[in-house]
Design an enzyme around this catalytic site. Structure first.
Site, PDB file in Angstrom:
ATOM      1  CG  HIS A  49      -1.768   1.151   1.461  1.00 28.09           C
ATOM      2  ND1 HIS A  49      -1.757   1.830   2.407  1.00 28.09           N
ATOM      3  CD2 HIS A  49      -2.975   1.640   0.417  1.00 28.09           C
ATOM      4  CE1 HIS A  49      -2.724   2.989   2.157  1.00 28.09           C
ATOM      5  NE2 HIS A  49      -3.325   2.677   1.276  1.00 28.09           N
ATOM      6  CG  HIS A  91      -3.451   9.125   0.638  1.00 28.11           C
ATOM      7  ND1 HIS A  91      -4.279  10.204   1.775  1.00 28.11           N
ATOM      8  CD2 HIS A  91      -4.432   8.119   0.341  1.00 28.11           C
ATOM      9  CE1 HIS A  91      -5.390   9.158   2.181  1.00 28.11           C
ATOM     10  NE2 HIS A  91      -5.454   8.172   1.393  1.00 28.11           N
TER      11      HIS A  91
END
Length: 303
Positions: A49, A91
């Protein structure tokens, strides 16, 4: 779904994989491509991730390389757009948490990605917040990120982040992927999946590139799953929102490419939870600590 083998069968399979994939460390020890042939027989596919973000600053090239060193083929990232139209890998929709934007540009609050040019973002330190050893790491452009993943012979689970902030980002992302050589048959079939929390975005990507595998991030009600199956191949939920029965309901449907729909759950960073979701039958696990999850779901044959 997978069948748990004996330890001897596991060793034999790993030996076969090493031979079949040409002996590369990343390919041999990393997960097989679910786009090609479903989850590995040893357990769910493990995705790093934002790269191996437990060990290097998230979404940086260093995190991609950390995943490679740990032996993982699949990395996940997030894509957003700058003021001057460059796609970058980050992100948050602001720069504050993972860069020194507040220090470099003190008068630019709230430091939104879309308010900065690519050249301005390239000035920022995206590593020191994580560890001083990573001082000087940068927010990569998508082009830079793709080049590193390609160099490492890795695979990419690409998330189009907050598309409501960036009109047209779906088409632009596909254009950049195409220009970088990532929309040829080899990449599309084995090395690339595009996902989003936006059903509209996933649907549009499917319409623009029907050959490309897609995933919806979320946990739709069982009654709504057939609607998603029309335009996506996977449903990727937060691990706290699922049950074995829900996973089975997803597996009971054929997705946009006529194959059994898959479930890749996130974010799982500990062994207990990894074994729990493995028991639910998930096809993949997205994690900041891929080595921990791999040991839990593949290394622990007696569990």
């Amino acid at each position: 779904m997978y069948v748990r083998p004996s330890a001897a069968a596991a060793a034999a399979f790993l030996g076969f994989t090493l031979t079949a994939l040409g002996g590369t460390a990343a390919a041999a020890t990393g997960p097989r491509s679910p786009a090609a042939d479903g989850p590995g027989m040893l357990g769910p596919v493990v995705y790093a991730h934002r790269g191996a973000s437990a060990y290097a600053p998230e979404n940086t090239l260093a995190a991609v390389d950390a995943a490679l060193r740990l032996g993982f083929a699949w990395v996940e990232n997030d894509v957003q757009r700058t003021r001057d139209g460059e796609l970058v890998v980050i992100h948050d929709d602001t720069l504050a948490r993972t860069t020194n934007a507040e220090e470099v540009f003190p008068d630019r609050t709230p430091w939104r990605v879309r308010d900065f040019t690519a050249a301005e973002i390239a000035q920022l330190d995206a590593g020191s917040w994580f560890d001083a050893a990573y001082a000087g790491a940068r927010v990569p452009t998508l082009r830079e990120y793709l080049a590193r993943v390609e160099r490492n012979r890795q695979r990419l689970l690409l998330e189009i982040k907050k598309p409501e902030l960036y009109p047209g980002i779906e088409k632009q992302t596909l254009e950049v992927l195409d220009e970088a050589g990532w929309l040829d048959r080899g990449h599309v079939q084995r090395r690339l999946v595009v996902q989003s929390f936006s059903a509209d975005t996933v649907r549009l990507v499917h319409e623009l590139r029907p050959d490309l595998e897609t995933a919806f991030l979320g946990t739709p009600k069982v009654a709504d799953l057939p609607k998603y199956a029309a335009f996506t191949d996977r449903i990727n939920p937060w691990h706290t929102t699922i049950t074995a029965e829900w996973v089975a309901a997803v597996h009971g449907l054929a997705g946009a490419h006529g194959k059994t729909m898959e479930v890749d759950t996130w974010i799982v960073d500990d062994a207990v939870t990894a074994r729990k979701v493995r028991g639910m039958g998930v096809d993949g696990i997205i994690t900041n600590a891929p080595d921990v999850v791999r040991q839990a779901v593949i290394g622990g044959f007696a569990d």
